[in-house]
Design a protein around this motif. Structure first.
Motif, short mmCIF file in Angstrom:
data_model
loop_
_atom_site.label_atom_id
_atom_site.label_comp_id
_atom_site.label_asym_id
_atom_site.label_seq_id
_atom_site.Cartn_x
_atom_site.Cartn_y
_atom_site.Cartn_z
N PHE A 152 -15.86 50.65 17.72
CA PHE A 152 -16.21 50.12 16.41
C PHE A 152 -15.05 49.32 15.80
O PHE A 152 -15.27 48.30 15.14
CB PHE A 152 -16.62 51.24 15.46
CG PHE A 152 -18.03 51.72 15.68
CD1 PHE A 152 -19.10 50.87 15.49
CD2 PHE A 152 -18.28 53.02 16.07
CE1 PHE A 152 -20.40 51.29 15.70
CE2 PHE A 152 -19.58 53.47 16.28
CZ PHE A 152 -20.64 52.60 16.10
N LYS A 153 -13.84 49.78 16.03
CA LYS A 153 -12.69 49.04 15.51
C LYS A 153 -12.59 47.66 16.17
O LYS A 153 -12.29 46.67 15.50
CB LYS A 153 -11.40 49.83 15.75
CG LYS A 153 -11.20 50.98 14.76
CD LYS A 153 -9.87 51.68 15.00
CE LYS A 153 -9.63 52.75 13.96
NZ LYS A 153 -8.34 53.46 14.20
N ALA A 154 -12.85 47.62 17.48
CA ALA A 154 -12.80 46.34 18.19
C ALA A 154 -13.90 45.40 17.68
O ALA A 154 -13.66 44.21 17.48
CB ALA A 154 -12.98 46.57 19.69
N LEU A 155 -15.09 45.95 17.45
CA LEU A 155 -16.20 45.15 16.91
C LEU A 155 -15.89 44.66 15.51
O LEU A 155 -16.18 43.51 15.15
CB LEU A 155 -17.49 45.97 16.89
CG LEU A 155 -18.24 46.11 18.21
CD1 LEU A 155 -19.42 47.05 18.05
CD2 LEU A 155 -18.71 44.76 18.72
N SER A 156 -15.29 45.53 14.71
CA SER A 156 -14.94 45.16 13.33
C SER A 156 -13.97 44.00 13.32
O SER A 156 -14.07 43.06 12.52
CB SER A 156 -14.33 46.36 12.61
OG SER A 156 -13.88 46.01 11.31
N ASN A 164 -16.34 51.35 6.94
CA ASN A 164 -15.83 52.45 6.14
C ASN A 164 -15.26 53.53 7.05
O ASN A 164 -15.95 54.00 7.97
CB ASN A 164 -16.95 53.01 5.26
CG ASN A 164 -16.48 54.15 4.37
OD1 ASN A 164 -16.36 55.29 4.82
ND2 ASN A 164 -16.21 53.83 3.11
N ARG A 165 -14.01 53.90 6.82
CA ARG A 165 -13.34 54.85 7.72
C ARG A 165 -14.04 56.21 7.78
O ARG A 165 -14.21 56.78 8.85
CB ARG A 165 -11.89 55.04 7.26
CG ARG A 165 -11.07 55.93 8.18
CD ARG A 165 -9.64 56.02 7.71
NE ARG A 165 -8.97 54.74 7.82
CZ ARG A 165 -8.35 54.34 8.93
NH1 ARG A 165 -8.35 55.10 10.00
NH2 ARG A 165 -7.76 53.17 8.96
N ASN A 170 -17.38 60.09 10.71
CA ASN A 170 -18.52 60.99 10.70
C ASN A 170 -19.53 60.62 11.77
O ASN A 170 -20.04 61.48 12.50
CB ASN A 170 -19.20 60.98 9.32
CG ASN A 170 -18.34 61.63 8.25
OD1 ASN A 170 -17.48 62.46 8.55
ND2 ASN A 170 -18.54 61.25 7.00
N PHE A 171 -19.85 59.33 11.85
CA PHE A 171 -20.82 58.88 12.85
C PHE A 171 -20.29 59.10 14.26
O PHE A 171 -21.01 59.58 15.14
CB PHE A 171 -21.14 57.39 12.64
CG PHE A 171 -22.09 56.82 13.66
CD1 PHE A 171 -23.45 57.06 13.55
CD2 PHE A 171 -21.62 56.07 14.72
CE1 PHE A 171 -24.34 56.55 14.50
CE2 PHE A 171 -22.50 55.55 15.67
CZ PHE A 171 -23.86 55.79 15.55
N SER A 172 -19.02 58.75 14.48
CA SER A 172 -18.42 58.90 15.80
C SER A 172 -18.39 60.37 16.23
O SER A 172 -18.64 60.69 17.39
CB SER A 172 -17.01 58.32 15.81
OG SER A 172 -17.03 56.95 15.54
#
Length: 226
Positions: A152-156, A164-165, A170-172
């Protein structure tokens, strides 16, 4: 006042920054790793730039900075790996909370040019967080969570979308627990609640990955060293 000029016409500060590389060290590193002379030299230069000319070993942040520069050495970028934080611990073989030149080049040799078996063993150690020789469902889940977070960080970064961190964590965590539950059911052949190396090996040889999705964009993240 300008910088003093050296004999070669370059400023003193510029010439001071280029560290002298020990040819004997380069030769020994080449002989003890899978890298060729050019790769060893580039890694030696990277290490020297990060560690005051190679005088001191790397701390955790310096090591992370080194991973970012691997592509400049013609190697794959390991900074985007879910194992970024674990790599430092794995390569710190003498457990002094630093990574010296031999640990840096030797460890990266396995990661970048090691055999399948060497990478499998290192992947197993990455998941085995307490180092007891087995992987629990919780350890599996923690590493899966890091894979989702890195994806997700790479996609962001790629899409310039803010994430949102808290939502990300939570999702991860939720996805990792579901993934670990399913994986453990099929991997724990003898049902003892933990994975041995041989059980983990079957999983790793299938080249597992997770797929992070953000606003239509997808990012596949390998969850073992490949």
């Amino acid at each position: 006042m300008g910088n003093k000029q050296g004999k070669d016409g370059k400023s003193k500060s510029a010439s001071d920054k280029k560290y002298k590389l020990d040819q004997d060290t380069i030769k020994k590193l080449q002989e003890s790793t899978n890298f060729d002379k050019v790769e060893v030299k580039k890694l030696y230069e990277t290490f020297s730039d990060l560690s005051q000319g190679g005088k001191v070993p790397l701390n955790r942040q310096q090591f992370k900075d080194g991973l970012v520069k691997l592509e400049q050495c013609g190697l794959k970028n390991l900074d985007n790996s879910p194992f970024g934080d674990r790599l430092f611990d794995l390569l710190d073989t003498n457990k002094d909370n630093t990574v010296d030149l031999q640990e840096f080049v030797g460890g990266l040799s396995i990661l970048c040019k090691g055999t399948v078996e060497e990478k499998l063993e290192l992947s197993f150690k990455a998941y085995d967080l307490d180092g007891n020789g087995y992987i629990t469902k919780n350890e599996l889940s923690q590493m899966f969570q890091q894979a989702w977070i890195s994806g997700f960080k790479a996609l962001s970064y790629q899409t310039n979308e803010e994430v949102n961190r808290d939502d990300l964590n939570n999702f991860s965590e939720e996805m990792a627990q579901i993934f670990a539950e399913g994986a453990f059911t099929s991997l724990d052949v003898n049902g003892d609640g933990k994975l041995s190396f041989s059980e983990f090996k079957q999983f790793a040889l299938s080249h597992p990955k997770i797929t992070a999705t953000l606003n239509g964009s997808k990012k596949d993240v390998p969850i073992t060293f490949d």
